[in-house]
Design a protein around this motif. Structure first.
Motif, PDB file in Angstrom:
ATOM      1  N   GLU A   5       0.929  -1.203  -0.170  1.00 25.36           N
ATOM      2  CA  GLU A   5      -0.133  -0.140  -0.074  1.00 25.36           C
ATOM      3  C   GLU A   5       1.094   1.267  -0.208  1.00 25.36           C
ATOM      4  O   GLU A   5       1.755   1.331   0.905  1.00 25.36           O
ATOM      5  CB  GLU A   5      -0.898   0.001   1.111  1.00 25.36           C
ATOM      6  N   VAL A   6       0.623   2.160  -0.974  1.00 21.10           N
ATOM      7  CA  VAL A   6       1.383   3.430  -1.123  1.00 21.10           C
ATOM      8  C   VAL A   6       0.593   4.462  -0.860  1.00 21.10           C
ATOM      9  O   VAL A   6      -0.481   4.768  -1.379  1.00 21.10           O
ATOM     10  CB  VAL A   6       1.967   3.433  -2.463  1.00 21.10           C
ATOM     11  N   ASN A   7       0.812   5.425   0.042  1.00 19.63           N
ATOM     12  CA  ASN A   7       0.050   6.256   0.454  1.00 19.63           C
ATOM     13  C   ASN A   7       0.668   7.872   0.482  1.00 19.63           C
ATOM     14  O   ASN A   7       1.845   7.972   1.046  1.00 19.63           O
ATOM     15  CB  ASN A   7      -0.381   6.289   2.153  1.00 19.63           C
ATOM     16  N   GLN A   8       0.051   8.601  -0.664  1.00 13.82           N
ATOM     17  CA  GLN A   8       0.714   9.824  -0.621  1.00 13.82           C
ATOM     18  C   GLN A   8       2.158   9.963  -0.539  1.00 13.82           C
ATOM     19  O   GLN A   8       2.538  10.998  -0.030  1.00 13.82           O
ATOM     20  CB  GLN A   8       0.163  10.755   0.502  1.00 13.82           C
ATOM     21  N   LEU A   9       2.747   9.243  -1.574  1.00 12.01           N
ATOM     22  CA  LEU A   9       4.316   9.288  -1.565  1.00 12.01           C
ATOM     23  C   LEU A   9       4.985  10.493  -2.194  1.00 12.01           C
ATOM     24  O   LEU A   9       4.198  10.669  -3.476  1.00 12.01           O
ATOM     25  CB  LEU A   9       4.514   8.131  -2.063  1.00 12.01           C
ATOM     26  N   LYS A  10       5.900  11.098  -1.704  1.00 12.15           N
ATOM     27  CA  LYS A  10       6.479  12.210  -2.138  1.00 12.15           C
ATOM     28  C   LYS A  10       7.766  12.085  -2.466  1.00 12.15           C
ATOM     29  O   LYS A  10       8.532  11.834  -1.268  1.00 12.15           O
ATOM     30  CB  LYS A  10       5.899  13.549  -1.634  1.00 12.15           C
ATOM     31  N   LYS A  11       8.447  12.570  -3.414  1.00 12.32           N
ATOM     32  CA  LYS A  11      10.117  12.700  -3.278  1.00 12.32           C
ATOM     33  C   LYS A  11      10.623  13.888  -3.776  1.00 12.32           C
ATOM     34  O   LYS A  11      10.384  13.982  -5.062  1.00 12.32           O
ATOM     35  CB  LYS A  11      10.532  11.462  -4.074  1.00 12.32           C
ATOM     36  N   ILE A  12      11.101  14.513  -3.326  1.00 16.98           N
ATOM     37  CA  ILE A  12      12.058  15.713  -3.892  1.00 16.98           C
ATOM     38  C   ILE A  12      13.391  15.589  -3.672  1.00 16.98           C
ATOM     39  O   ILE A  12      13.968  15.200  -2.629  1.00 16.98           O
ATOM     40  CB  ILE A  12      11.481  16.948  -2.898  1.00 16.98           C
ATOM     41  N   TYR A  13      14.130  15.509  -4.740  1.00 17.00           N
ATOM     42  CA  TYR A  13      15.443  15.539  -4.579  1.00 17.00           C
ATOM     43  C   TYR A  13      16.214  16.865  -4.816  1.00 17.00           C
ATOM     44  O   TYR A  13      15.933  17.776  -5.302  1.00 17.00           O
ATOM     45  CB  TYR A  13      15.972  14.786  -5.974  1.00 17.00           C
ATOM     46  N   THR A  20      19.031  23.552  -6.566  1.00 18.18           N
ATOM     47  CA  THR A  20      17.497  23.484  -7.156  1.00 18.18           C
ATOM     48  C   THR A  20      16.946  22.158  -6.809  1.00 18.18           C
ATOM     49  O   THR A  20      17.658  21.170  -6.205  1.00 18.18           O
ATOM     50  CB  THR A  20      17.675  23.082  -8.708  1.00 18.18           C
ATOM     51  N   GLN A  21      15.799  22.081  -6.682  1.00 11.80           N
ATOM     52  CA  GLN A  21      15.108  20.929  -6.354  1.00 11.80           C
ATOM     53  C   GLN A  21      14.252  20.257  -7.383  1.00 11.80           C
ATOM     54  O   GLN A  21      13.725  20.887  -8.051  1.00 11.80           O
ATOM     55  CB  GLN A  21      13.736  21.237  -5.167  1.00 11.80           C
ATOM     56  N   VAL A  22      14.332  18.926  -7.396  1.00 13.27           N
ATOM     57  CA  VAL A  22      13.538  18.190  -8.312  1.00 13.27           C
ATOM     58  C   VAL A  22      12.409  17.271  -7.591  1.00 13.27           C
ATOM     59  O   VAL A  22      12.621  16.551  -6.829  1.00 13.27           O
ATOM     60  CB  VAL A  22      14.321  17.093  -9.351  1.00 13.27           C
ATOM     61  N   GLN A  23      11.178  17.686  -8.136  1.00 15.81           N
ATOM     62  CA  GLN A  23       9.952  16.794  -7.447  1.00 15.81           C
ATOM     63  C   GLN A  23      10.006  15.723  -8.403  1.00 15.81           C
ATOM     64  O   GLN A  23       9.245  15.778  -9.374  1.00 15.81           O
ATOM     65  CB  GLN A  23       8.821  17.624  -7.446  1.00 15.81           C
ATOM     66  N   ALA A  24      10.290  14.472  -7.843  1.00 22.57           N
ATOM     67  CA  ALA A  24      10.242  13.214  -8.801  1.00 22.57           C
ATOM     68  C   ALA A  24       8.746  12.550  -8.636  1.00 22.57           C
ATOM     69  O   ALA A  24       8.326  12.084  -9.376  1.00 22.57           O
ATOM     70  CB  ALA A  24      11.180  12.327  -8.430  1.00 22.57           C
ATOM     71  N   LEU A  25       8.430  12.516  -7.373  1.00 19.00           N
ATOM     72  CA  LEU A  25       7.038  12.120  -6.868  1.00 19.00           C
ATOM     73  C   LEU A  25       6.401  13.140  -6.220  1.00 19.00           C
ATOM     74  O   LEU A  25       7.058  13.789  -5.362  1.00 19.00           O
ATOM     75  CB  LEU A  25       7.172  10.798  -6.280  1.00 19.00           C
ATOM     76  N   ASN A  53      12.786   2.277  -6.357  1.00 20.76           N
ATOM     77  CA  ASN A  53      14.054   2.344  -5.237  1.00 20.76           C
ATOM     78  C   ASN A  53      13.158   2.723  -3.727  1.00 20.76           C
ATOM     79  O   ASN A  53      13.637   1.957  -2.980  1.00 20.76           O
ATOM     80  CB  ASN A  53      14.727   3.414  -5.431  1.00 20.76           C
ATOM     81  N   ILE A  54      12.094   3.350  -3.738  1.00 20.44           N
ATOM     82  CA  ILE A  54      11.642   3.575  -2.313  1.00 20.44           C
ATOM     83  C   ILE A  54      10.769   2.458  -1.690  1.00 20.44           C
ATOM     84  O   ILE A  54      10.886   2.101  -0.715  1.00 20.44           O
ATOM     85  CB  ILE A  54      10.347   4.794  -2.406  1.00 20.44           C
ATOM     86  N   LEU A  55      10.148   1.877  -2.914  1.00 18.10           N
ATOM     87  CA  LEU A  55       9.512   0.362  -2.481  1.00 18.10           C
ATOM     88  C   LEU A  55      10.472  -0.575  -2.243  1.00 18.10           C
ATOM     89  O   LEU A  55      10.116  -1.344  -1.342  1.00 18.10           O
ATOM     90  CB  LEU A  55       8.985  -0.073  -3.635  1.00 18.10           C
ATOM     91  N   ALA A  56      11.500  -0.542  -2.591  1.00 16.73           N
ATOM     92  CA  ALA A  56      12.625  -1.324  -2.463  1.00 16.73           C
ATOM     93  C   ALA A  56      13.338  -1.061  -1.264  1.00 16.73           C
ATOM     94  O   ALA A  56      14.377  -1.977  -0.657  1.00 16.73           O
ATOM     95  CB  ALA A  56      13.745  -1.855  -3.545  1.00 16.73           C
ATOM     96  N   SER A  57      12.867  -0.015  -0.511  1.00 14.01           N
ATOM     97  CA  SER A  57      13.668   0.629   0.602  1.00 14.01           C
ATOM     98  C   SER A  57      15.101   0.777   0.267  1.00 14.01           C
ATOM     99  O   SER A  57      16.071   0.813   1.199  1.00 14.01           O
ATOM    100  CB  SER A  57      13.358  -0.079   2.057  1.00 14.01           C
ATOM    101  N   LEU A  58      15.394   1.082  -0.649  1.00 14.32           N
ATOM    102  CA  LEU A  58      16.832   1.532  -1.120  1.00 14.32           C
ATOM    103  C   LEU A  58      17.127   2.926  -1.145  1.00 14.32           C
ATOM    104  O   LEU A  58      18.086   3.643  -1.196  1.00 14.32           O
ATOM    105  CB  LEU A  58      17.077   0.810  -2.530  1.00 14.32           C
ATOM    106  N   ASP A  59      15.668   3.829  -0.906  1.00 14.45           N
ATOM    107  CA  ASP A  59      15.756   5.194  -0.819  1.00 14.45           C
ATOM    108  C   ASP A  59      14.622   5.526   0.078  1.00 14.45           C
ATOM    109  O   ASP A  59      13.747   4.819   0.209  1.00 14.45           O
ATOM    110  CB  ASP A  59      15.507   5.852  -2.232  1.00 14.45           C
ATOM    111  N   LYS A  60      14.543   6.658   0.557  1.00 12.19           N
ATOM    112  CA  LYS A  60      13.578   7.188   1.664  1.00 12.19           C
ATOM    113  C   LYS A  60      12.786   8.419   0.856  1.00 12.19           C
ATOM    114  O   LYS A  60      13.355   9.192   0.193  1.00 12.19           O
ATOM    115  CB  LYS A  60      14.092   7.532   2.852  1.00 12.19           C
ATOM    116  N   PRO A  61      11.404   8.273   1.079  1.00  6.92           N
ATOM    117  CA  PRO A  61      10.493   9.405   0.593  1.00  6.92           C
ATOM    118  C   PRO A  61      10.469  10.475   1.367  1.00  6.92           C
ATOM    119  O   PRO A  61      10.908  10.533   2.651  1.00  6.92           O
ATOM    120  CB  PRO A  61       9.360   8.780   0.575  1.00  6.92           C
ATOM    121  N   THR A  62      10.500  11.775   0.727  1.00  6.75           N
ATOM    122  CA  THR A  62      10.068  12.886   1.431  1.00  6.75           C
ATOM    123  C   THR A  62       9.052  12.866   2.670  1.00  6.75           C
ATOM    124  O   THR A  62       9.304  13.343   3.573  1.00  6.75           O
ATOM    125  CB  THR A  62      10.120  14.079   0.579  1.00  6.75           C
TER     126      THR A  62
END
Ligand SMILES: Nc1ncnc2c1ncn2[C@@H]1O[C@H](COP(=O)(O)OP(=O)(O)O)[C@@H](O)[C@H]1O
Ligand SMILES: [Mg+2]
Length: 255
Positions: A5-13, A20-25, A53-62
């Protein structure tokens, strides 16, 4: 029951030095039921790899949450993450990620070695899988001695041998010729029919049309989804192509 289950996932690099910021999700929401076979499509740069990558827990969501089997992944302690990942997820990468200094068999055993399984258990698990995947003959060979399709099958075998809840695949047919690609897709359909849940990111309309549901990502959100239902793969192919065209043209219609 939802396996994922994926809820309101947001990722800003944020680039280093706070530039600069990139909003990927921006706001990704979806869930995957046990036994589903879901494909994720979207243009290059739409955030597919970030999501995986976030689902695989290789990266963390914002911000936002991922639940795997009802467990909030952000609550898994850092030191347990590797084993949590190994016990619950199987990965199939585009470039196989096989180690050249290990035989195919040892590559496949690696996740079991890491979780401390006995050799007899490894042997017991590999036999039926290698047979199903058609790689019995190459188990003693090294990755550089086998074809791309065989390497990919070995990578699938390595992903399945831990009996994961969920298979995550990033462009699994990306490096294969059309024959090897068809055979990998047959294999995915087979293991899904036997109950394995699969989530696959792909560029390929043909690959996606073997899935039972396709999610389309655009501007960092799930923009649309289609279910295969009773459609044939050919009909699904057409539906997916039409959807991609619509997304690429911004949904404008010529009236
Ligand atoms: N490590 C990173 N640092 C900064 N920006 C990134 C990073 N990884 C990806 N991006 C940016 O995030 C967006 C989504 O990328 P990605 O998830 O790789 O998309 P896709 O897999 O769909 O092609 C793109 O604009 C990409 O340039
Ligand atoms: Mg990508």
């Amino acid at each position: 029951m939802a396996i994922l289950e994926v809820n309101q996932l947001k990722k800003i690099y944020t680039t280093r030095f706070g530039g600069t910021q990139v909003q990927a999700l921006s706001n990704v929401n979806f869930s995957v039921e046990k036994g589903e076979y879901v494909a994720i499509m979207g243009e290059s740069g739409s955030g597919k790899t970030t999501l995986l990558n976030i689902l695989a827990s290789l990266d963390k969501p914002t911000s936002g949450e991922v639940f795997l089997n009802s467990r909030n992944m952000s609550t898994v302690p850092e030191k347990e993450l590797a084993s949590f990942r190994r016990e619950n997820l199987g990965f199939v990468f585009q470039d196989f990620n096989l180690l050249d200094t290990f035989s195919i068999e040892d590559n496949i055993f690696l996740p079991l070695v890491l979780s401390g399984k006995h050799h007899s258990e490894m042997q017991k698990r590999i036999q039926p899988l290698a047979k199903k995947l058609g790689i019995e003959e190459i188990l003693k060979k090294f990755p550089y001695e086998v074809s791309g399709g065989q390497k990919q099958r070995a990578a699938v075998c390595r992903a399945l041998i831990t009996k994961p809840q969920l298979i995550l695949a990033d462009e699994p047919t990306g490096a294969l010729d059309s024959r090897a690609s068809d055979s990998l897709l047959d294999l995915f359909e087979n293991i899904n029919n036997e109950g394995q849940t699969i989530l696959m990111v792909t560029h390929s309309v043909k690959a996606a049309s073997t899935a039972k549901r396709v999610l389309f990502i655009k501007d960092g959100e799930v923009y649309h989804q289609i279910y295969k239902g009773k459609s044939s793969s050919k009909e699904m192919f057409q539906k997916i192509s039409d959807t991609l065209t619509l997304i690429a043209t911004g949904g404008e219609r010529y009236e």
